[in-house]
Motif scaffolding. Structure first.
Motif, short mmCIF file in Angstrom:
data_model
loop_
_atom_site.label_atom_id
_atom_site.label_comp_id
_atom_site.label_asym_id
_atom_site.label_seq_id
_atom_site.Cartn_x
_atom_site.Cartn_y
_atom_site.Cartn_z
N GLY A 142 36.45 59.13 -33.19
CA GLY A 142 36.14 58.23 -34.29
C GLY A 142 34.65 58.05 -34.55
O GLY A 142 34.27 57.12 -35.28
N ALA A 143 33.80 58.90 -34.00
CA ALA A 143 32.36 58.74 -34.21
C ALA A 143 32.01 58.83 -35.69
O ALA A 143 32.60 59.62 -36.43
N ASP A 144 31.06 57.98 -36.12
CA ASP A 144 30.59 58.01 -37.51
C ASP A 144 29.51 59.07 -37.69
O ASP A 144 29.37 59.64 -38.77
N VAL A 145 28.72 59.27 -36.64
CA VAL A 145 27.65 60.27 -36.69
C VAL A 145 27.69 61.08 -35.40
O VAL A 145 27.89 60.50 -34.32
N CYS A 146 27.55 62.39 -35.48
CA CYS A 146 27.39 63.23 -34.28
C CYS A 146 26.06 63.96 -34.43
O CYS A 146 25.84 64.63 -35.45
N ILE A 147 25.20 63.85 -33.45
CA ILE A 147 23.96 64.62 -33.48
C ILE A 147 24.03 65.63 -32.33
O ILE A 147 24.22 65.25 -31.17
N VAL A 148 23.89 66.90 -32.66
CA VAL A 148 24.16 67.97 -31.69
C VAL A 148 22.85 68.61 -31.22
O VAL A 148 22.10 69.19 -32.01
N THR A 149 22.59 68.47 -29.94
CA THR A 149 21.43 69.14 -29.32
C THR A 149 21.89 70.02 -28.16
O THR A 149 21.06 70.55 -27.43
N ALA A 150 23.18 70.14 -27.97
CA ALA A 150 23.72 70.91 -26.85
C ALA A 150 23.23 72.35 -26.93
O ALA A 150 23.19 72.93 -28.02
N GLY A 151 22.88 72.91 -25.81
CA GLY A 151 22.44 74.30 -25.78
C GLY A 151 21.25 74.47 -24.89
O GLY A 151 20.98 73.65 -24.01
N VAL A 152 20.54 75.55 -25.14
CA VAL A 152 19.40 75.90 -24.30
C VAL A 152 18.15 75.86 -25.17
O VAL A 152 18.16 76.41 -26.27
N LYS A 164 35.89 68.66 -34.26
CA LYS A 164 37.06 68.82 -35.13
C LYS A 164 38.26 68.01 -34.59
O LYS A 164 38.95 67.32 -35.34
N ALA A 165 38.45 68.06 -33.29
CA ALA A 165 39.62 67.40 -32.69
C ALA A 165 39.43 65.89 -32.56
O ALA A 165 40.41 65.14 -32.58
N ASN A 166 38.18 65.43 -32.45
CA ASN A 166 37.97 64.02 -32.10
C ASN A 166 37.20 63.19 -33.13
O ASN A 166 37.34 61.97 -33.15
N ALA A 167 36.37 63.83 -33.93
CA ALA A 167 35.55 63.05 -34.85
C ALA A 167 35.44 63.76 -36.21
O ALA A 167 34.34 64.04 -36.69
N PRO A 168 36.59 64.03 -36.83
CA PRO A 168 36.57 64.84 -38.06
C PRO A 168 35.95 64.14 -39.26
O PRO A 168 35.68 64.78 -40.26
N ASP A 169 35.73 62.81 -39.16
CA ASP A 169 35.13 62.09 -40.30
C ASP A 169 33.63 61.86 -40.13
O ASP A 169 33.01 61.16 -40.92
N ALA A 170 33.06 62.43 -39.07
CA ALA A 170 31.64 62.15 -38.77
C ALA A 170 30.70 62.89 -39.73
O ALA A 170 31.07 63.91 -40.33
N PHE A 171 29.50 62.35 -39.83
CA PHE A 171 28.38 63.07 -40.45
C PHE A 171 27.69 63.78 -39.30
O PHE A 171 27.26 63.14 -38.32
N VAL A 172 27.60 65.09 -39.37
CA VAL A 172 27.11 65.89 -38.23
C VAL A 172 25.72 66.43 -38.52
O VAL A 172 25.50 67.08 -39.55
N LYS A 216 29.63 54.08 -34.60
CA LYS A 216 29.63 54.82 -33.33
C LYS A 216 28.83 56.11 -33.51
O LYS A 216 29.08 56.88 -34.44
N ILE A 217 27.89 56.30 -32.62
CA ILE A 217 27.02 57.47 -32.71
C ILE A 217 27.24 58.34 -31.48
O ILE A 217 27.03 57.89 -30.35
N ALA A 218 27.69 59.56 -31.71
CA ALA A 218 27.93 60.48 -30.59
C ALA A 218 26.78 61.48 -30.52
O ALA A 218 26.42 62.10 -31.53
N LEU A 219 26.22 61.61 -29.35
CA LEU A 219 25.10 62.54 -29.14
C LEU A 219 25.60 63.65 -28.22
O LEU A 219 25.89 63.41 -27.04
N ILE A 220 25.77 64.83 -28.78
CA ILE A 220 26.34 65.95 -28.01
C ILE A 220 25.17 66.74 -27.44
O ILE A 220 24.49 67.46 -28.17
N GLY A 221 24.97 66.60 -26.16
CA GLY A 221 23.77 67.11 -25.49
C GLY A 221 22.94 65.90 -25.09
O GLY A 221 22.55 65.10 -25.94
#
Ligand code: A3D
Length: 320
Positions: free
Chosen positions: A71-81, A108-116, A5-10
């Motif tokens: 439970g995301a395995d990877v989170c990639i964060v682009t949120a912002g301006v 932290k609350a939802n995907a604490p095992d992810a590679f960020v 599962k890959i979560a993309l924040i932004g």
């Protein structure tokens, strides 16, 4: 075995491109998260509808609810301006620090095992902040910058030498900013270091210096051309390379903004260094040996990132 599962924040320019690339490469099922109403849902549906023609198997979901990244395995964060013309990466500091607080707490609350993997600028300081707010282990939180800066360097070198980009390797270290350190001594064409190519008459020192400067200014060059927003294709591709290295335990040696304790004379600090990425996240920081000039450039770059982290600490006290 279930798909990763890959979560993309932004779900902006880079987030949408990340989702498309991850789907086409079948890296896993994708959740696109954004606070902008409808954007993540619209992009997820649009990409999902490209699946039949492209022929990929991946589920896509758009959301504004952090519970969906569970439970995301990877989170990639682009949120912002992103940067606008004339704006430095550092101008973004205050705005994006608040965003990192929200995102870090969501992970932290939802995907604490992810590679960020953080992409939000100013990169090195935002990685530090994301690690602080998420509380994840240092080896599971890193930043994408070196892969992109090196790719830009490699592209410019391949044009100069008229050789395939595949045969050009390059290393760019330090903070992602004007003080980044493209290392010509450790950059090669088919294994031949760049200083040797100057001696061989393939290029001149002046031309090489100009390429190094163009690499340092690579982000601003795109901002100046686009006028609205900053680069997104190459940044997304670079982060996908890192995510794939983690998901497939590839043990890739890639320059990333990583937590460095002991190597390169640093004592617990996030900055761009050569790393090995595998199933353990940042499995190793390569303690590369620098000569006097390179060390001076690296130290200057570290000092500039330290200044940003200090500014973050001060703003953070105001946020608390
Ligand atoms: P953009 O297209 O504006 O997307 C950013 C998205 O973040 C928007 O859709 C916003 O709605 C969303 N957003 C804002 N606040 C929040 C929040 N609190 N929670 C969730 N989503 C939110 O920008 P972009 O995709 O072009 O760039 C994203 C970031 O990457 C910017 O900070 C850029 O400066 C940075 N960037 C870094 C590099 C590096 O090499 C490190 C390269 C290019 C861009």
């Amino acid at each position: 075995m279930a798909r990763p599962k890959i979560a993309l924040i932004g779900a902006g320019q880079i987030g949408g491109t990340l989702a498309h690339l991850a789907a086409v490469k079948e890296l896993g099922d994708i959740v696109l998260f954004d606070i902008a109403e409808g954007t993540p849902q619209g992009k997820a549906l649009d990409i999902a509808e490209s699946g039949p023609a492209e022929g990929f198997d991946a589920q896509l979901k758009g959301t504004s609810d952090y519970a969906d990244i569970a439970g995301a395995d990877v989170c990639i964060v682009t949120a912002g301006v992103p940067r606008k013309p004339g704006m430095s990466r550092d101008d973004l500091l205050g705005i994006n620090l608040k965003v990192m607080k929200a995102v870090g707490e969501g992970i932290k609350a939802n995907a604490p095992d992810a590679f960020v993997i953080c992409i939000t600028n100013p990169l090195d300081a935002m990685v530090w902040a994301l690690r602080e707010y998420s509380g994840l282990p240092h080896e599971k939180v890193c930043g994408m910058a070196g892969v992109l800066d090196s790719a830009r360097f490699r592209h410019f070198l391949s044009l100069e030498f008229n050789v395939s980009m595949r045969d050009v390797t390059a290393f760019v270290l330090g903070g992602h900013g004007d003080t980044m350190v493209p290392l010509t001594r450790y950059s090669t064409v088919g294994g031949i270091p760049l200083p040797d190519l100057v001696s061989m008459g393939w290029t001149t020192q002046d031309k090489l210096d100009a390429i190094v400067q163009r690499t340092r200014d690579g982000g601003a060059e795109i901002v100046g051309l686009l006028k609205t927003g900053s680069a997104f294709y190459a940044p997304a591709t670079s982060a996908i390379e890192m995510a794939e290295a983690y998901l497939k335990d590839q043990k890739r040696l890639l320059p990333c903004a990583a937590y460095v304790k002991g190597a390169l004379g640093l004592d617990g600090f996030y900055v761009g260094v050569p790393t090995v990425i595998g199933a353990g996240g940042i499995e190793r920081v390569v303690d590369i040996k620098l000569n006097k000039d390179e060390q001076a450039m690296f130290d200057k770059s570290v000092a500039s990132v330290k200044g940003l982290v200090e500014a973050c600490r001060e703003i953070d006290q105001g946020l608390a």
